[in-house]
Motif scaffolding. Structure first.
Motif, PDB file in Angstrom:
ATOM      1  N   MET A 193       0.843  -1.165   0.000  1.00  0.00           N
ATOM      2  CA  MET A 193       0.000   0.000   0.000  1.00  0.00           C
ATOM      3  C   MET A 193       0.899   1.241   0.000  1.00  0.00           C
ATOM      4  SD  MET A 193      -2.797   1.284   2.808  1.00  0.00           S
ATOM      5  CE  MET A 193      -2.976  -0.320   3.398  1.00  0.00           C
ATOM      6  N   ILE A 194       0.668   2.137  -0.922  1.00  0.00           N
ATOM      7  CA  ILE A 194       1.502   3.337  -1.037  1.00  0.00           C
ATOM      8  C   ILE A 194       1.008   4.450  -0.128  1.00  0.00           C
ATOM      9  CG2 ILE A 194       2.274   5.131  -2.617  1.00  0.00           C
ATOM     10  CD1 ILE A 194       2.209   3.027  -4.832  1.00  0.00           C
ATOM     11  N   ILE A 195      -0.291   4.711  -0.138  1.00  0.00           N
ATOM     12  CA  ILE A 195      -0.850   5.791   0.667  1.00  0.00           C
ATOM     13  C   ILE A 195      -1.694   5.188   1.782  1.00  0.00           C
ATOM     14  CG2 ILE A 195      -2.335   7.823   0.651  1.00  0.00           C
ATOM     15  CD1 ILE A 195      -1.620   8.145  -2.310  1.00  0.00           C
ATOM     16  N   PRO A 196      -1.242   5.305   3.035  1.00  0.00           N
ATOM     17  CA  PRO A 196      -2.037   4.751   4.132  1.00  0.00           C
ATOM     18  C   PRO A 196      -3.275   5.611   4.398  1.00  0.00           C
ATOM     19  CG  PRO A 196      -0.105   5.849   4.969  1.00  0.00           C
ATOM     20  CD  PRO A 196       0.016   5.869   3.485  1.00  0.00           C
ATOM     21  N   TYR A 197      -4.407   4.988   4.591  1.00  0.00           N
ATOM     22  CA  TYR A 197      -5.633   5.738   4.850  1.00  0.00           C
ATOM     23  C   TYR A 197      -6.141   5.534   6.270  1.00  0.00           C
ATOM     24  CZ  TYR A 197      -7.652   1.209   3.689  1.00  0.00           C
ATOM     25  OH  TYR A 197      -7.938  -0.124   3.635  1.00  0.00           O
ATOM     26  N   SER A 198      -5.479   4.717   7.042  1.00  0.00           N
ATOM     27  CA  SER A 198      -5.847   4.534   8.440  1.00  0.00           C
ATOM     28  C   SER A 198      -4.594   4.126   9.217  1.00  0.00           C
ATOM     29  CB  SER A 198      -6.931   3.479   8.584  1.00  0.00           C
ATOM     30  OG  SER A 198      -6.428   2.219   8.195  1.00  0.00           O
ATOM     31  N   THR A 199      -4.710   4.148  10.535  1.00  0.00           N
ATOM     32  CA  THR A 199      -3.571   3.798  11.368  1.00  0.00           C
ATOM     33  C   THR A 199      -4.053   3.135  12.649  1.00  0.00           C
ATOM     34  OG1 THR A 199      -1.631   4.641  12.524  1.00  0.00           O
ATOM     35  CG2 THR A 199      -3.538   6.095  12.439  1.00  0.00           C
ATOM     36  N   ASP A 200      -3.188   2.330  13.241  1.00  0.00           N
ATOM     37  CA  ASP A 200      -3.494   1.726  14.533  1.00  0.00           C
ATOM     38  C   ASP A 200      -3.099   2.644  15.679  1.00  0.00           C
ATOM     39  OD1 ASP A 200      -4.436  -0.529  13.274  1.00  0.00           O
ATOM     40  OD2 ASP A 200      -2.515  -1.582  13.396  1.00  0.00           O
ATOM     41  N   ALA A 201      -2.208   3.596  15.399  1.00  0.00           N
ATOM     42  CA  ALA A 201      -1.753   4.523  16.420  1.00  0.00           C
ATOM     43  C   ALA A 201      -2.819   5.600  16.647  1.00  0.00           C
ATOM     44  CB  ALA A 201      -0.444   5.174  15.994  1.00  0.00           C
ATOM     45  N   PRO A 202      -3.110   5.893  17.889  1.00  0.00           N
ATOM     46  CA  PRO A 202      -4.124   6.923  18.154  1.00  0.00           C
ATOM     47  C   PRO A 202      -3.608   8.324  17.817  1.00  0.00           C
ATOM     48  CG  PRO A 202      -3.142   6.184  20.202  1.00  0.00           C
ATOM     49  CD  PRO A 202      -2.582   5.311  19.115  1.00  0.00           C
ATOM     50  N   ILE A 203      -4.476   9.142  17.266  1.00  0.00           N
ATOM     51  CA  ILE A 203      -4.140  10.529  16.964  1.00  0.00           C
ATOM     52  C   ILE A 203      -4.771  11.383  18.054  1.00  0.00           C
ATOM     53  CG2 ILE A 203      -4.404  12.394  15.295  1.00  0.00           C
ATOM     54  CD1 ILE A 203      -4.510  10.245  13.124  1.00  0.00           C
ATOM     55  N   HIS A 204      -3.947  12.089  18.820  1.00  0.00           N
ATOM     56  CA  HIS A 204      -4.423  12.815  19.989  1.00  0.00           C
ATOM     57  C   HIS A 204      -4.789  14.264  19.691  1.00  0.00           C
ATOM     58  CE1 HIS A 204      -3.459   9.484  22.601  1.00  0.00           C
ATOM     59  NE2 HIS A 204      -2.275   9.388  22.024  1.00  0.00           N
ATOM     60  N   HIS A 205      -4.381  14.781  18.546  1.00  0.00           N
ATOM     61  CA  HIS A 205      -4.676  16.174  18.233  1.00  0.00           C
ATOM     62  C   HIS A 205      -4.866  16.336  16.725  1.00  0.00           C
ATOM     63  CE1 HIS A 205      -0.332  15.729  17.831  1.00  0.00           C
ATOM     64  NE2 HIS A 205      -0.401  16.648  16.902  1.00  0.00           N
TER      65      HIS A 205
END
Length: 56
Positions: A1-13
């Motif tokens: 996958m070249i462009i990631p559209y989700s992540t397992d790491a939480p985004i806090h801001h």
């Protein structure tokens, strides 16, 4: 996958600064003529390109 559209790491801001930088770059691009300058900035303010000068 070249462009990631989700992540397992939480985004806090929300990435406010990223959006600010994108807007500043777009405004600067519009102010400087949107790439229609045919003269070329590098050759206009000097004697030309001399790549050997970059090595020294």
């Amino acid at each position: 996958m070249i462009i990631p559209y989700s992540t397992d790491a939480p985004i806090h801001h929300f990435p406010y600064m990223t959006i600010v930088l994108i807007v500043i770059n777009c405004i600067t691009f519009a102010i400087t003529g949107m790439g229609y300058n045919d003269e070329g900035w590098l050759l206009q303010y000097g004697n030309g390109l001399h790549p050997l000068e970059w090595v020294a």
